[in-house]
Scaffold this motif. Structure first.
Motif, short mmCIF file in Angstrom:
data_model
loop_
_atom_site.label_atom_id
_atom_site.label_comp_id
_atom_site.label_asym_id
_atom_site.label_seq_id
_atom_site.Cartn_x
_atom_site.Cartn_y
_atom_site.Cartn_z
N LYS A 1 28.80 -62.66 -22.36
CA LYS A 1 28.42 -61.45 -22.88
C LYS A 1 29.03 -60.83 -24.26
O LYS A 1 28.29 -60.26 -24.93
CB LYS A 1 28.78 -60.60 -21.87
N CYS A 2 30.11 -61.42 -24.61
CA CYS A 2 30.65 -60.76 -25.63
C CYS A 2 30.30 -61.21 -27.00
O CYS A 2 30.60 -60.71 -27.95
CB CYS A 2 32.31 -61.03 -25.57
N SER B 1 46.07 -64.81 -18.49
CA SER B 1 46.45 -63.55 -18.95
C SER B 1 48.07 -63.69 -19.08
O SER B 1 48.51 -63.97 -18.17
CB SER B 1 46.21 -62.57 -18.21
N GLU C 1 44.82 -62.19 -23.45
CA GLU C 1 44.19 -63.20 -22.49
C GLU C 1 43.35 -64.37 -23.53
O GLU C 1 42.91 -63.91 -24.60
CB GLU C 1 43.02 -62.65 -21.70
N ARG D 1 31.09 -55.05 -6.46
CA ARG D 1 31.41 -56.27 -6.20
C ARG D 1 32.68 -56.75 -7.24
O ARG D 1 32.93 -55.88 -8.37
CB ARG D 1 30.32 -57.20 -6.63
N ALA D 2 33.19 -57.66 -7.07
CA ALA D 2 34.18 -58.18 -8.08
C ALA D 2 33.77 -58.25 -9.47
O ALA D 2 32.61 -58.57 -9.94
CB ALA D 2 34.71 -59.69 -7.60
N ASN D 3 34.74 -57.67 -10.20
CA ASN D 3 34.40 -57.81 -11.88
C ASN D 3 35.13 -59.19 -12.39
O ASN D 3 36.16 -59.23 -12.30
CB ASN D 3 35.06 -56.60 -12.31
N PRO D 4 34.11 -59.78 -12.79
CA PRO D 4 34.48 -61.13 -13.27
C PRO D 4 35.55 -61.18 -14.37
O PRO D 4 35.91 -62.24 -14.82
CB PRO D 4 33.21 -62.03 -13.72
N LEU D 5 35.49 -59.92 -15.03
CA LEU D 5 36.60 -59.82 -16.19
C LEU D 5 37.91 -59.36 -15.86
O LEU D 5 38.97 -59.30 -16.58
CB LEU D 5 35.96 -58.71 -17.12
N VAL D 6 38.09 -59.15 -14.49
CA VAL D 6 39.34 -59.14 -13.85
C VAL D 6 40.22 -60.23 -13.42
O VAL D 6 39.39 -60.90 -12.45
CB VAL D 6 39.21 -57.88 -12.84
N PRO D 7 41.27 -60.49 -13.77
CA PRO D 7 41.87 -61.87 -13.59
C PRO D 7 42.60 -61.74 -12.00
O PRO D 7 42.75 -60.42 -11.55
CB PRO D 7 42.98 -62.18 -14.53
N LYS E 1 36.00 -64.20 -25.53
CA LYS E 1 36.67 -63.33 -25.19
C LYS E 1 36.30 -63.30 -23.56
O LYS E 1 37.05 -62.64 -22.80
CB LYS E 1 36.43 -61.85 -25.75
N CYS E 2 35.05 -63.13 -23.24
CA CYS E 2 34.71 -62.98 -21.90
C CYS E 2 34.41 -63.90 -20.79
O CYS E 2 34.71 -64.18 -19.63
CB CYS E 2 33.41 -62.03 -21.83
N ILE F 1 31.68 -65.21 -19.88
CA ILE F 1 30.46 -65.17 -19.03
C ILE F 1 29.32 -64.59 -19.73
O ILE F 1 28.40 -64.05 -19.36
CB ILE F 1 30.77 -64.01 -17.96
N ARG G 1 41.45 -66.28 -14.85
CA ARG G 1 39.87 -66.04 -14.28
C ARG G 1 39.51 -67.23 -14.73
O ARG G 1 39.60 -68.02 -15.44
CB ARG G 1 39.52 -65.13 -15.57
#
Lengths: 279, 282, 338
Positions: A249-250, A53, A59, A8-14, A244-245, A247, A100
């Motif tokens: 996580k980072c 980005s 980014e 599924r789509a990676n939320p870290l990809v703009p 950085k993320c 979402i 993003r």
């Protein structure tokens, strides 16, 4: 047994998007209008932010300063201060950047309805507040009196100055400007933002105070609002933190256990009163 | 010996000379040592001093700038004080150095302290600290300096073999940058590896980037490395970093007859310009 | 009856998987350092490896990896995601490391999931090895696993005379074992070792009570913020994302970063939300023992592997911190401030 489904789509990809227009707001702040290929954007709420980005540079997160309900392109007011913002400033209309978002909780607009709004901003901190102001202008009947107290280092650092007149012309809306340092071309107020709050003594009853600005301003404004009798639940602020993320996580942006990217960036004073020394 | 350190430390705390004494205490493995920041007499009673006390405690002076501090230093560590005073990082009069003569320390890692001397001790020529305000003698038979045996072995390798050797070492670097964090000479407010504008070292963890990191760091320490060997001791993946530092130290010593940190007066070769050096190059 | 694989049969099974296109990642000795690596042949696996220096997270969450590449061509920007479409066996995980993988799953697979991690995780099977001895710094039984615990694994191996008892611990594991051809034997399993038990119960509450204690500042005194603990840790998952430009292309690279690193929380303007040594120090342990359990169902973010204890150059010992929190909390000595 192995994952059969396509990722599924990676939320870290703009998503690639285009700068449709750039407007200079101050000597180091530009307003960028950003559109996806189809001319649209994604739906967002006042107070949310997105990562932009500059491919090859990096980014960074920026608050969305436009109002979704007005339609039109997404807008970002960006101060040239780091590597990414500098690279964005070097871009021209037509340049491709990555987006993003939207991220963050946004302002709890429902809880503002029927209330008097005291909107307090410092410097570039007006950017996340602008959609709140615009929202209060578009849905004027939903709110009581709107007082905007906005300060910057000098009058040349006041962002969105060209819109002030329109805002102040709306009945029931007051705009109180202030600068830290006097200078040629400014005959208005010279005072720090907390001092202006003290001077104006905004009505506490049925009011909500919404703050955004540098951490030092937020701290003194909080103290002044408390002195004026504002209760913790009547104070809402947006916080800035390195992230950085976007979402959760980072693990960079958390202040205590609150993640500014997900739990925020908008917090009530109740939520952060235990972590004041960290903001 | 440790009694002398303890009583001096207590005296310094009691008479207000310092606020904190940095020494060693036994680590939780019961075998090796760890740094102890003592602010009270009770804490000072936990001090130990033996050949497992490997850490360069003088590095902590960078964290206590302007605060009167006593620190236990072995000869190699003591060179840190001269280096940092000379480079205007610390004030000499804020530091009380409890010097300890050193017969050499041993390879000590979690849970085990061998009888083997550390490589840095094999190449060390100092028995008495280069700078101290009070001196304590650590008993033990001293090793004599035997040059740089590891380095000499390396020099017998062909350039191709050396390149292959270092690529193998840098391949497993995890870029934790612990070598920098432990180094008393690495105190830049923003290290070149963290700089984004311009970006000197790419973010990828890959041999070319890792090599740039280690080589530039080594060059930044040329004529400055005080040979405490802490970078190599802490490296979690066992990269023999002191080989790089020793190579540059040997070059600097050969060219300029200079070893950093032996005193705070002699200007380091990279801080002075002599016309005859330019002539010599020609 | 147990299923048994001789040492040779085990290696043959792994080589068979490898020849079928599966990547085998296992403990190997790299210049004498025990690390997880993709092995070209199963005989290179260090079957006797205890706890590796760096944890197996290296496979699922690499020290650095490219999320996507952009290429600029004729005024257009072409964005290509980096994908992993193979399959892998992560071999030789001790139960602590299996718990470590689970504790990475929890944040990374929480929606919205980290795409790169999810992809690798879904395509990786975990083959574990129960512990026949433990090290002094092991404390897995204090954090919800034990030396012979197959939870979170797909296959569990136990060392016995001449080979391994092998058991499937999931459907994925059962399918993986189809090509193993184990013998049926009556075997008894060795008694698992008993690592040190620490007072981990109630840790989040104790942490909350001692959040502003001077303890963190004193602990931070000797910390050199070298990041080693975070990098060897199987459950530390902080990361950085930066661009790696090359000519017309640029890669967005996700890499490990530590909460202890200088500049980790420093904003472009200079403001730092965790500028002090004490604030940095507290963050590492608060994340493990307070924030993580409060966010994710009371789980501590620690696998009890003891890597950080062994690797710390200044002996900041997570076991000692757990005991100290209990001691200070119970005796309510207060701040102990300096």
């Amino acid at each position: 047994m192995w994952a059969a489904e396509k990722s599924r789509a990676n939320p870290l990809v703009p998503l690639p998007a285009t700068i449709s227009a750039v407007r200079e707001l101050t000597i180091d702040v530009n307003l960028f209008q950003v559109q996806f290929g189809d001319g649209g954007g994604f739906p967002y709420r006042p107070g949310q932010f997105a990562f932009l980005s500059a491919f090859g540079v990096g980014e960074a997160p920026f608050s969305i300063t436009s109002l979704n309900d007005e339609g039109g392109p997404m807008e970002f007011a960006i101060r040239r201060v780091g590597t990414v913002s500098t690279a964005l400033h070097d871009m021209e209309p037509g340049s491709v950047l990555g987006v993003r978002g939207p991220f963050g909780n946004g302002f709890p607009l429902d809880t503002f309805k029927g209330k008097n709004l005291v909107i307090i901003g410092g410097g570039i901190g007006l950017a996340p507040l602008r959609p709140i102001i615009k929202n209060a202008l578009v849905y004027r009947d939903d709110y009581g009196e709107v007082v905007v107290i906005y300060g910057a280092r000098t009058h040349q650092d006041l962002v969105f100055a060209s819109e002030f007149e329109d805002w102040a012309a709306v009945p029931g809306v007051r705009l109180e400007l202030t600068v830290d340092r006097e200078g040629p071309g400014w005959d208005g107020r010279v005072a720090l933002v907390p001092a202006v709050i003290k001077e104006l003594q905004p009505t506490v009853e049925n009011a909500v105070a919404i703050i955004c600005g540098p951490p030092i301003m937020i701290r003194f404004v909080l103290a002044e609002l408390k002195a004026q009798g504002f209760e913790n639940h009547q104070i809402v602020t947006t916080l800035e933190s390195k992230m950085k993320c976007g979402i959760g996580k980072c693990a960079r942006c958390n202040i205590g256990e609150k993640y500014v990217c997900q739990d925020g960036p908008v917090f009530t004073f109740d939520q952060i009163s235990g972590f004041l020394e960290q903001i | 010996m440790v009694d002398e350190i303890r009583s001096k430390a207590k005296e310094l705390l009691t008479d207000g000379t310092v606020e904190c004494v940095i020494g060693y205490e036994r680590a939780t493995d019961g075998v090796t040592a760890r740094p102890l920041f003592a602010y009270t007499a009770e804490e000072i009673d936990r001090f130990i001093m033996d050949n497992t006390c490997v850490h360069n405690l003088a590095r902590y002076l960078l964290d206590r700038k302007g605060k009167p501090t006593a620190v236990v230093v072995k000869p190699c560590d003591s060179r840190t004080i001269n280096l940092l005073v000379q480079e205007n990082q610390i004030e000499r009069d804020k530091v009380f150095a409890i010097g300890v003569t050193c017969p050499g320390v041993v390879e000590a890692h979690w849970g085990e302290a061998s009888d083997e001397a550390q490589p840095r001790c094999v190449t060390c020529s100092l028995e008495v600290p280069a700078v101290y305000d009070y001196l304590v003698t650590m008993p033990g038979e001293r090793q004599t300096r035997t040059g740089f045996p590891d380095l000499e072995r390396m020099e017998t390798m062909s350039p191709e073999e050396r390149r292959e050797f270092w690529e193998r070492q840098f391949e497993r670097c995890i870029r934790c940058h612990a070598c920098r964090q432990v180094c008393p000479g690495c105190y830049c407010p923003i290290c070149f590896v963290d700089q984004l504008d311009p970006t000197w070292v790419g973010i990828r963890n890959a041999p070319p980037e890792n090599q740039v990191w280690h080589l530039i760091r080594a060059f930044h320490l040329a004529g400055r490395c005080i040979e405490c060997g802490e970078c190599q001791r802490v490296c979690p993946v066992g990269i023999p970093l002191m080989l790089l530092n020793q190579k540059l130290a040997a070059e600097v010593e050969g060219m300029f007859d200079f070893r950093p940190g032996l005193d705070a007066e002699t200007l380091p070769p990279f801080a002075v310009f002599k016309k005859e050096e330019l002539e010599a190059e020609r | 009856m147990s299923r048994f694989l001789s040492r040779e049969a085990l290696l043959a099974w792994l080589d068979g998987l490898r020849e079928g296109g599966t990547v085998v990642v296992a403990p190997t000795l790299v210049e004498g350092v025990s690390l997880y690596r993709q092995v070209p042949v199963a005989s290179e696996i260090d079957l006797d490896a205890s706890v590796t220096v760096v944890s197996p997270k290296e496979w699922l969450f690499p020290a650095s990896h490219t999320i996507f590449t952009v290429e600029r061509k004729d005024g257009r920007v072409d964005l290509r995601e980096n994908t992993f479409d193979g399959r892998a066996v992560l071999f030789g995980l001790h139960p602590c490391d299996a718990l470590g993988v689970h504790l990475m799953d929890v944040p990374f697979l929480a929606e919205p999931a980290d795409g790169s991690y999810r992809e690798r995780r879904e395509r990786t099977a975990l083959v574990g090895l129960s512990c026949i001895r433990c090290r002094p710094e092991c404390f897995c039984t204090s954090v919800d696993t034990s030396p012979d615990d197959p939870t979170h694994l797909d296959v569990m191996l136990t060392l016995v005379e001449g080979g391994y008892v092998v058991a499937a611990a999931s459907d994925k594991g059962e399918a993986l074992l189809a090509s193993a051809k184990p013998e049926e034997k009556a075997l008894s399993l060795p008694e698992p070792p008993a690592p040190e038990k620490l007072p981990t119960e109630d840790l989040p509450r104790l942490f909350r009570a001692l959040y502003d204690d001077g303890y963190w500042g004193r602990l931070a005194d000797r910390c050199i913020h070298c990041n080693i603990c975070s990098y060897v840790c199987p459950t530390c998952y902080c990361f950085d994302m930066r661009d790696y430009p090359r000519g017309n292309t640029a890669e967005r690279v996700q890499s490990w970063e530590s909460c202890q690193a200088p500049g980790f929380t420093r904003l472009a303007g200079g403001h730092d939300t965790r500028g002090s040594k004490a604030a940095k120090m507290r963050q590492r342990f608060a994340h493990k023992f307070l924030y993580f359990p409060e966010t994710f169902d009371s789980q501590l973010s620690c696998s009890g592997c003891g890597r950080c204890v062994r690797a710390c150059p200044v002996n900041i010992d997570i076991r000692e911190i757990i005991s100290d929190l209990k001691k200070i909390g119970v005796s309510s000595v207060g701040s102990g401030e300096k």
